[in-house]
Design a protein around this motif. Structure first.
Motif, mmCIF file in Angstrom:
data_model
loop_
_atom_site.group_PDB
_atom_site.id
_atom_site.type_symbol
_atom_site.label_atom_id
_atom_site.label_comp_id
_atom_site.label_asym_id
_atom_site.label_seq_id
_atom_site.Cartn_x
_atom_site.Cartn_y
_atom_site.Cartn_z
ATOM 1 N N LEU A 39 0.838 -1.212 0.000
ATOM 2 C CA LEU A 39 0.000 0.000 0.000
ATOM 3 C C LEU A 39 0.867 1.253 0.000
ATOM 4 O O LEU A 39 1.934 1.279 0.627
ATOM 5 N N PHE A 40 0.391 2.302 -0.674
ATOM 6 C CA PHE A 40 1.112 3.578 -0.711
ATOM 7 C C PHE A 40 0.152 4.740 -0.551
ATOM 8 O O PHE A 40 -1.052 4.615 -0.822
ATOM 9 N N GLY A 41 0.722 5.896 -0.176
ATOM 10 C CA GLY A 41 -0.053 7.131 -0.084
ATOM 11 C C GLY A 41 -1.276 6.949 0.801
ATOM 12 O O GLY A 41 -1.216 6.300 1.850
ATOM 13 N N ALA A 42 -2.398 7.521 0.343
ATOM 14 C CA ALA A 42 -3.622 7.497 1.147
ATOM 15 C C ALA A 42 -4.085 6.068 1.426
ATOM 16 O O ALA A 42 -4.768 5.817 2.427
ATOM 17 N N PRO A 63 -2.170 4.857 -5.568
ATOM 18 C CA PRO A 63 -3.201 5.890 -5.740
ATOM 19 C C PRO A 63 -2.669 7.025 -6.638
ATOM 20 O O PRO A 63 -1.488 7.022 -6.988
ATOM 21 N N TRP A 103 4.018 10.107 -3.495
ATOM 22 C CA TRP A 103 2.826 10.681 -2.861
ATOM 23 C C TRP A 103 3.240 11.668 -1.786
ATOM 24 O O TRP A 103 4.124 11.371 -0.969
ATOM 25 N N LYS A 104 2.561 12.817 -1.769
ATOM 26 C CA LYS A 104 2.871 13.879 -0.803
ATOM 27 C C LYS A 104 1.770 13.977 0.239
ATOM 28 O O LYS A 104 0.591 14.112 -0.102
ATOM 29 N N TRP A 119 -3.255 13.718 2.435
ATOM 30 C CA TRP A 119 -2.558 13.335 1.206
ATOM 31 C C TRP A 119 -3.041 14.239 0.071
ATOM 32 O O TRP A 119 -4.244 14.483 -0.062
ATOM 33 N N ASP A 144 6.110 9.701 0.272
ATOM 34 C CA ASP A 144 6.097 8.244 0.211
ATOM 35 C C ASP A 144 6.412 7.871 -1.239
ATOM 36 O O ASP A 144 5.873 8.506 -2.158
ATOM 37 N N CYS A 165 -2.496 12.749 -9.784
ATOM 38 C CA CYS A 165 -2.787 12.268 -11.135
ATOM 39 C C CYS A 165 -2.914 10.753 -11.130
ATOM 40 O O CYS A 165 -2.029 10.057 -10.620
ATOM 41 N N ARG A 201 -2.267 3.646 2.365
ATOM 42 C CA ARG A 201 -1.566 3.088 3.537
ATOM 43 C C ARG A 201 -2.484 3.031 4.742
ATOM 44 O O ARG A 201 -2.298 2.204 5.638
#
Lengths: 86, 168
Positions: A7-10, A81, B128-129, B140, B55, B144, A12
């Motif tokens: 999982l990555f970003g939101a 995402p 990802w920021k 977050w 991330d 895109c 997670r």
């Protein structure tokens, strides 16, 4: 087959460990895995915005896998995402 | 291959280094060098930011940087050295988030390569920021989609003449 999804970003926020495992039929497509992930998140992580998985891509270490691609034999994937680098 | 340098730098180990980028793209053949540096800013969309966390999916990010570099080489069609580095981890206001540097014989190719690379990094790399705000909240950033079906839908929804619908 068991599929390990990093999982990555939101996304997670779906699991503190940074990954989840889903069971899908052998030769399942990415589109099928996407459906399975949506069902899983609706049950286990209702705080995650509905629709985020639709806008997310699945990928191996090497490439984005489109919806008609089958899940790799390794059973290891990442779900990405929408991106916001830079 | 050695004309493209790609890196993901864990901020806990080291900061991004613009002088290393300039050194890499310097070459006796090159009269033009352009650099883009992205830094963490204090406000975004009207909210006060205390810092951001990046991330990354590291293996695919590095591969994407390399592919972007090869696309820039094809676009320039001549000698080019390109440096792409992105930070990972928690950054404070003013910290460097990304460095792109391009070296070419003349300025036009250097500007074009640098612009192509930074736009592609923002829109295509798996990064990802997460913004942290003064009130303790975090979010977050909207981004895109990398999913082809959604990219097509987003493109179709754009107004004629507009290249990109997001504010980033």
């Amino acid at each position: 087959m068991k599929v390990h999804i990093e999982l990555f970003g939101a996304l997670r926020e779906a699991d503190d460990s940074g990954a989840i495992e889903l069971d899908v039929p052998a030769q399942a497509t990415i589109a099928m895995l996407r459906e399975a992930l949506q069902v899983y998140l609706a049950e286990h992580a209702p705080n995650i915005r509905a629709g985020l998985v639709q806008r997310s891509a699945f990928a191996s270490d090497q490439a984005i896998l489109q919806n008609d691609h089958t899940v790799p034999d390794s059973g290891r994937l990442a779900v990405l995402p929408p991106v916001s680098g830079g | 291959m050695h004309d493209i340098h790609t890196a993901v730098t864990d901020i806990a180990e080291a900061a991004l280094d613009p002088s290393a980028a300039l050194d890499f793209v310097s070459d006796p053949r090159f009269g033009g060098i352009t650099t883009f540096i992205g830094r963490v800013r204090v406000h975004n969309l009207g909210r006060s930011v205390t810092g951001v966390s990046y991330d990354l999916f590291r293996p695919l990010a590095l591969r994407t940087f390399q592919t972007i570099g090869e696309r820039a080489e094809a676009e320039v069609g001549g000698p080019l050295k390109l440096y792409i580095a992105h930070a990972q981890g928690r950054l404070a206001i003013g910290d460097l988030a990304v460095i792109v540097a391009a070296g070419t014989p003349h300025r036009d190719e250097a500007f074009r390569a640098c612009r192509l690379a930074i736009e592609a990094v923002k829109h295509e790399a798996p990064i990802w920021k997460q913004e942290h705000y003064v009130d303790g909240d975090s979010a977050w950033s909207e981004g895109c989609s990398l999913c082809e079906e959604h990219r097509d839908a987003e493109r179709a929804a754009l107004q004629p003449g507009s290249q990109h619908g997001h504010g980033h």
